[in-house]
Design a protein around this motif. Sequence first.
Motif, short mmCIF file in Angstrom:
data_model
loop_
_atom_site.label_atom_id
_atom_site.label_comp_id
_atom_site.label_asym_id
_atom_site.label_seq_id
_atom_site.Cartn_x
_atom_site.Cartn_y
_atom_site.Cartn_z
N PRO A 167 0.83 -1.21 0.00
CA PRO A 167 0.00 0.00 0.00
C PRO A 167 0.86 1.26 0.00
N PRO A 168 0.33 2.36 -0.48
CA PRO A 168 -1.07 2.54 -0.86
C PRO A 168 -1.35 2.40 -2.35
N SER A 169 -0.36 1.96 -3.15
CA SER A 169 -0.52 1.96 -4.61
C SER A 169 -0.21 0.58 -5.16
N PRO A 170 -0.69 0.28 -6.37
CA PRO A 170 -0.48 -1.05 -6.93
C PRO A 170 0.96 -1.29 -7.35
N ALA A 171 1.27 -2.55 -7.66
CA ALA A 171 2.59 -2.91 -8.16
C ALA A 171 2.91 -2.11 -9.41
N GLY A 172 4.18 -1.75 -9.55
CA GLY A 172 4.61 -0.93 -10.68
C GLY A 172 4.59 0.55 -10.39
N THR A 173 4.12 0.93 -9.21
CA THR A 173 4.06 2.33 -8.80
C THR A 173 5.21 2.63 -7.85
N ASN A 174 5.89 3.74 -8.06
CA ASN A 174 6.95 4.15 -7.14
C ASN A 174 6.31 4.82 -5.93
N LEU A 175 6.40 4.17 -4.77
CA LEU A 175 5.80 4.73 -3.56
C LEU A 175 6.61 5.91 -3.06
N ALA A 176 5.96 6.79 -2.31
CA ALA A 176 6.62 7.99 -1.80
C ALA A 176 6.15 8.28 -0.39
N PRO A 177 7.00 8.95 0.41
CA PRO A 177 6.57 9.38 1.74
C PRO A 177 5.43 10.39 1.62
N PRO A 178 4.61 10.53 2.63
CA PRO A 178 4.72 9.85 3.93
C PRO A 178 3.92 8.56 4.02
N THR A 179 3.15 8.22 2.96
CA THR A 179 2.19 7.12 3.07
C THR A 179 2.74 5.77 2.63
N ALA A 180 3.98 5.73 2.12
CA ALA A 180 4.55 4.48 1.60
C ALA A 180 4.58 3.41 2.68
N GLU A 181 4.28 2.16 2.27
CA GLU A 181 4.26 1.02 3.20
C GLU A 181 5.14 -0.12 2.69
N GLY A 182 5.96 0.14 1.65
CA GLY A 182 6.72 -0.94 1.04
C GLY A 182 8.14 -1.05 1.56
N GLY A 183 8.96 -1.82 0.83
CA GLY A 183 10.35 -2.00 1.21
C GLY A 183 10.49 -2.56 2.61
N ALA A 184 11.38 -1.96 3.39
CA ALA A 184 11.62 -2.43 4.76
C ALA A 184 10.40 -2.25 5.65
N LEU A 185 9.47 -1.37 5.27
CA LEU A 185 8.26 -1.17 6.08
C LEU A 185 7.33 -2.37 6.04
N ARG A 186 7.62 -3.35 5.18
CA ARG A 186 6.85 -4.60 5.25
C ARG A 186 6.99 -5.25 6.62
N SER A 187 8.13 -4.98 7.30
CA SER A 187 8.32 -5.54 8.64
C SER A 187 7.35 -4.96 9.66
#
Length: 709
Positions: A167-187
Amino acid sequence: ATAFAPDGRVFVAEKSGLVKAFDSLADPTATVFADLRTQTQDFWDRGLLGLAVDPAFPARPYVYVSYTLDAEPGGTAPRWGDTCPTPPGATDKGCVVTGRVSQLTMGSAGTAVSEKPLVTGWCQQYPSHSVGALAFGPDGALYAGGGDGASFTFADYGQAGNPCADPPSPAGTNLAPPTAEGGALRSQSPRRPAGQPVLLNGTVLRIDPDTGEGVPGNPFANSADANARRVIAYGARNQFRFGFRPGTSELWAGDVGWDTWEEINRVADVGDGVAENFGWPCFEGNARQAGYDGANLDRCESLYSSGGHAAPYYAYNHRAKVVASDPCPTGGSSISGIAFESGSNYPAEYSGALFFSDSSRGCIWAMQAVGGQPSPSRLVPFVTGANVPVQVLTGPGGDLFYVALGSGELRRVSHPGGTNRPPSAVATANPTSGPAPLTVQFDGTSSTDPDAGDTLSYAWDLDADGAYDDSSASAPTWTYAAAAAVDAGLRVTDSQGASATTTVRVTVGNPEGLDPVPVIDSPAGTLTWSVGQNVSFSGRAVDAQDGQLPASALSWRLAIRHCATNGTCHTHNVQDFPGVAAGSFVAPDHDYPSYLQLTLTATDSTGRTGSKTVDLQPKTVSLNFTSSPSQAMLTVGGTQQRTPFSRTVIAGSTNSISADSPQNLPPLNLKYAYTGWAHGGARTQNIIAPGTSTTYQAKYRLCWLLQPC
């Protein structure tokens, strides 16, 4: 990884996906128990990494494995093989894979007859921090751990394509702060809002060993999300190894850090229904992680404001000694093993001690107990100079064992003051040299055992192939037909199972020059490389007996030597290229200082080998950071610093940068707000290091009544 079975068998998992079984520690010959190489991706730090045996084995004939599944989420294996092409590039967009925990069933022949997948998940974009530990708890549940699968070169929140569809966007989208939930935030996914998927990355799972389902009583047992129902702890970067303190429900886990800290975390009671959050990536050690703090991510900011993360039981800094007097190098650090003393004959001060290893430092320490609990005030070095220890475990006799990845060995640490002392192996050969064919009389009868009544058995490795399977006589003969220099081996084992080995050199004919001689034609050692650069290699080998060796006799290995500023280095094997005389690779991204090491190994028709290595240094550039006004706190990678400052990085590398805002600037401690980077882009962004030194300036304005922050 290694696991001891209750019936004395020893199981050994190779990173490639092979699981082998030995009848006992004295058995010189392994049986292939299971071959999972097709579905396992053995690339960089990925592979078959976790192994456990059912506590009721062999009545319950199950062996459990945890491995990197060579398949994208929802896909089938094999997807990539033991490589990652460019594109997508191992450290660029990443070859996305998953992880799997499976139950292997042993058949009547003593080998696996079926694999039952229990859990599949752990979406991993980058080639480290994959799956990890497996262990049975005192409650009979199976516990599994894994890493975040995120970048190790920049603060990763999903900005590189978000292939795991976080979240908050589908695969293929470059996530950005502050709402990004990907990468290390999967933990931190167990903290996501209701309805968003919970992932396995950075968690500890407590599951039924037959179904893979979460155990009743788990913290999220009533969740509609199957993954959430499995989780008992989260917020780890890479819980590669863990274990239980004997006689308790305490789970102790080693968590591999990023720039600064290695952690030992403790789950006080795995059955208490509380999900510990160890804080990664918002925290590292006892402090906020600068790279993720500087990005002002909602998931971290809410944790900072609410509190509630569990601080590590113990943490050590990459640049500091664990014990002031130990000889272990500092700099690079990777906590790699956790085990408790249990039933050994070690001196009393080790009773109940916690042992932990660091594969980069090559050391194992003991945290001795005070009042029954391991105490950071009682740390002592236990084993030094270990060759890449990647697991520690207790085994027969209560002794500590460790897996030395660098030498491919399972090693045992015994104390001579026990009730059974090991024998001493002595071997002689007559003659020790002569023309081929040469018949040699060996004799091991001078071997002794210090304990009265112990008898010795003999096992010889007379052809020097590493297997003690050529004779069980005390004084065998052997005929060597061809010229060679042979280190014949003897292993003696006493009636209590303790053993010792020795070798004796036999020279047949004139062995000088018998090893094949490899030559690396390209690249030359003068080559310097940038991230993403295609590097071609070629080589050949000649042999005194076989002449020019064919390509099938050649094998290449590419590795990264990752170094600390004090010059100590450790190795990450990246990829093997077997059976080719030439090929190419794309130079990967990694923190500086580091360099590439390319090794060519040639094997002749008799099995003799020769190797040649070339070190390839990177092109480096200086990234210079300033601010207007000066003295602003900027974050580069995982560390913060006040401007002006510079960082040396590899040309073409990806670097995360962030301008903290608002912040108070010295010397007057006035508050300033960020207004932009001189080069443009978002406040938190990734930059690709150019080929020449470059300056990046962050601009700020003063906050005041009419223009507040």
